[in-house]
Write a protein that holds these residues in place. Structure first.
Motif, PDB file in Angstrom:
ATOM      1  N   GLY A 187       0.811  -1.210   0.000  1.00  0.00           N
ATOM      2  CA  GLY A 187       0.000   0.000   0.000  1.00  0.00           C
ATOM      3  C   GLY A 187       0.846   1.262   0.000  1.00  0.00           C
ATOM      4  O   GLY A 187       0.518   2.235  -0.697  1.00  0.00           O
ATOM      5  N   PHE A 188       1.923   1.252   0.770  1.00  0.00           N
ATOM      6  CA  PHE A 188       2.826   2.404   0.777  1.00  0.00           C
ATOM      7  C   PHE A 188       3.394   2.638  -0.613  1.00  0.00           C
ATOM      8  O   PHE A 188       3.398   3.777  -1.112  1.00  0.00           O
ATOM      9  CB  PHE A 188       3.956   2.159   1.781  1.00  0.00           C
ATOM     10  N   ASP A 189       3.872   1.576  -1.247  1.00  0.00           N
ATOM     11  CA  ASP A 189       4.463   1.721  -2.578  1.00  0.00           C
ATOM     12  C   ASP A 189       3.428   2.144  -3.612  1.00  0.00           C
ATOM     13  O   ASP A 189       3.734   2.922  -4.526  1.00  0.00           O
ATOM     14  CB  ASP A 189       5.127   0.410  -3.014  1.00  0.00           C
ATOM     15  N   ALA A 190       2.211   1.627  -3.494  1.00  0.00           N
ATOM     16  CA  ALA A 190       1.157   2.001  -4.447  1.00  0.00           C
ATOM     17  C   ALA A 190       0.873   3.501  -4.377  1.00  0.00           C
ATOM     18  O   ALA A 190       0.714   4.166  -5.407  1.00  0.00           O
ATOM     19  CB  ALA A 190      -0.107   1.191  -4.180  1.00  0.00           C
ATOM     20  N   GLU A 191       0.810   4.043  -3.172  1.00  0.00           N
ATOM     21  CA  GLU A 191       0.557   5.474  -3.022  1.00  0.00           C
ATOM     22  C   GLU A 191       1.745   6.295  -3.502  1.00  0.00           C
ATOM     23  O   GLU A 191       1.579   7.336  -4.154  1.00  0.00           O
ATOM     24  CB  GLU A 191       0.245   5.808  -1.565  1.00  0.00           C
ATOM     25  N   ALA A 192       2.958   5.829  -3.211  1.00  0.00           N
ATOM     26  CA  ALA A 192       4.148   6.539  -3.691  1.00  0.00           C
ATOM     27  C   ALA A 192       4.189   6.541  -5.211  1.00  0.00           C
ATOM     28  O   ALA A 192       4.471   7.570  -5.842  1.00  0.00           O
ATOM     29  CB  ALA A 192       5.406   5.894  -3.125  1.00  0.00           C
ATOM     30  N   ALA A 193       3.904   5.392  -5.825  1.00  0.00           N
ATOM     31  CA  ALA A 193       3.916   5.313  -7.286  1.00  0.00           C
ATOM     32  C   ALA A 193       2.860   6.223  -7.896  1.00  0.00           C
ATOM     33  O   ALA A 193       3.106   6.899  -8.902  1.00  0.00           O
ATOM     34  CB  ALA A 193       3.690   3.867  -7.728  1.00  0.00           C
ATOM     35  N   ARG A 194       1.673   6.254  -7.283  1.00  0.00           N
ATOM     36  CA  ARG A 194       0.621   7.123  -7.799  1.00  0.00           C
ATOM     37  C   ARG A 194       1.043   8.588  -7.714  1.00  0.00           C
ATOM     38  O   ARG A 194       0.866   9.358  -8.665  1.00  0.00           O
ATOM     39  CB  ARG A 194      -0.666   6.903  -7.004  1.00  0.00           C
ATOM     40  N   ALA A 195       1.596   8.987  -6.563  1.00  0.00           N
ATOM     41  CA  ALA A 195       1.997  10.381  -6.377  1.00  0.00           C
ATOM     42  C   ALA A 195       3.129  10.761  -7.332  1.00  0.00           C
ATOM     43  O   ALA A 195       3.115  11.845  -7.923  1.00  0.00           O
ATOM     44  CB  ALA A 195       2.424  10.604  -4.929  1.00  0.00           C
ATOM     45  N   LEU A 196       4.094   9.879  -7.491  1.00  0.00           N
ATOM     46  CA  LEU A 196       5.205  10.168  -8.406  1.00  0.00           C
ATOM     47  C   LEU A 196       4.725  10.225  -9.852  1.00  0.00           C
ATOM     48  O   LEU A 196       5.210  11.032 -10.649  1.00  0.00           O
ATOM     49  CB  LEU A 196       6.298   9.109  -8.247  1.00  0.00           C
ATOM     50  N   GLY A 197       3.783   9.363 -10.189  1.00  0.00           N
ATOM     51  CA  GLY A 197       3.301   9.313 -11.564  1.00  0.00           C
ATOM     52  C   GLY A 197       2.352  10.425 -11.939  1.00  0.00           C
ATOM     53  O   GLY A 197       2.094  10.654 -13.124  1.00  0.00           O
ATOM     54  N   ALA A 202       1.566  17.191  -2.846  1.00  0.00           N
ATOM     55  CA  ALA A 202       0.911  17.124  -1.541  1.00  0.00           C
ATOM     56  C   ALA A 202       0.886  15.692  -1.017  1.00  0.00           C
ATOM     57  O   ALA A 202       1.104  15.442   0.173  1.00  0.00           O
ATOM     58  CB  ALA A 202      -0.504  17.681  -1.638  1.00  0.00           C
ATOM     59  N   ALA A 203       0.620  14.728  -1.910  1.00  0.00           N
ATOM     60  CA  ALA A 203       0.596  13.327  -1.495  1.00  0.00           C
ATOM     61  C   ALA A 203       1.980  12.843  -1.088  1.00  0.00           C
ATOM     62  O   ALA A 203       2.129  12.054  -0.149  1.00  0.00           O
ATOM     63  CB  ALA A 203       0.034  12.460  -2.615  1.00  0.00           C
ATOM     64  N   LEU A 204       3.010  13.305  -1.779  1.00  0.00           N
ATOM     65  CA  LEU A 204       4.371  12.928  -1.395  1.00  0.00           C
ATOM     66  C   LEU A 204       4.706  13.468  -0.008  1.00  0.00           C
ATOM     67  O   LEU A 204       5.313  12.772   0.815  1.00  0.00           O
ATOM     68  CB  LEU A 204       5.384  13.444  -2.418  1.00  0.00           C
TER      69      LEU A 204
END
Length: 256
Positions: A187-197, A202-204
């Protein structure tokens, strides 16, 4: 202001000489990294900063010409951050003397931390010669506010600034991962990937330092430096690569 950014993972295994027989396993990641570094050049920045996590004693600024080595990983391979300073001497490409690390020792005398050495290798692979370069080693436990402040300072340092941001996601995606399996890692990686992409600064900045530490996500602090630099820049993001080889989250993203 920030005009472009590239986000890349920073495992030494990205360097084929370090990976040896396992090198083909990261070919797709290397290709994506090469692509995003090329996009940085296309933005025609006045200055490029390579930002990555650094252990205690390796924090701070590294001028162009700083060198790093992969000898600690069993490979007789050295890299140099930019081409302005020959190993063993010379002066930085930008004005003024070498930065001090806070302990009276010039930063140019310190070896690059591993994350910046991988960044220097990527730039050397693409023969970067488009703007002056500096490296910045960031404390992995720096707070989001501190990271954002660093990023704002970088963005304000020139009219057109680009960042090469080095950092991995969680290291707890499988039982064979460096941090073993943690159910929170995906879940952490999914949110990081979404924010980076999506260039969601703000999400980062909302990524929790304590959780990132527990998941061994070394990219959290550098990503939050990027978020601070991107304030008011209205950049778009694109995720070029996402995978978790060896149980570690690797992402490649372009902001422009």
């Amino acid at each position: 202001m920030l005009v472009a950014a590239a986000v890349c993972p920073c495992p030494p295994l990205l360097v084929p000489e370090v990976a040896t027989g396992a090198a083909p396993e990261l070919d797709a990641a290397r290709a994506a990294c090469t692509d995003v570094v090329g996009l940085l050049a296309a933005a025609r920045p006045d200055r490029l900063y390579v930002v990555g996590p650094a252990d205690e004693g390796a924090h701070g600024v590294y001028p162009a010409g700083s060198t790093g080595s992969f000898a600690g990983f069993g490979v007789d391979l050295s890299v140099r951050l930019g081409d302005s300073v020959p190993p063993g001497g010379g002066s930085p490409a930008e004005g003024g003397g070498p930065a001090d690390d806070g302990g009276g020792r010039p930063a140019a005398d310190r070896p690059l931390p591993a994350s910046l050495a991988v960044g220097a290798w990527l730039l050397g692979r693409t023969a970067w010669a488009d703007a002056p370069i500096k490296g910045l080693g960031v404390e992995p436990t720096a707070t989001p506010d501190v990271c954002a402040g660093i990023g704002r300072g970088l963005a304000d340092s020139a009219e057109r600034v680009a960042l090469l941001v080095m950092g991995d996601g969680s290291a707890c995606r499988t039982v064979k991962a460096p941090g073993y399996l943690d159910e929170r890692a995906a879940g952490f990686d999914a949110e990081a990937a979404r924010a980076l992409g999506t260039a969601d600064a703000a999400a980062l900045l909302a990524l929790e330092p304590e959780l990132a530490y527990e998941l061994k996500a070394a990219g959290r602090a550098p990503w939050q430096v990027l978020a601070g630099a991107a304030e008011g820049s209205d950049l778009d993001g694109r995720l070029l690569f996402e995978d978790a080889p060896y149980g570690v989250g690797y992402f490649v993203a372009a902001w422009s």
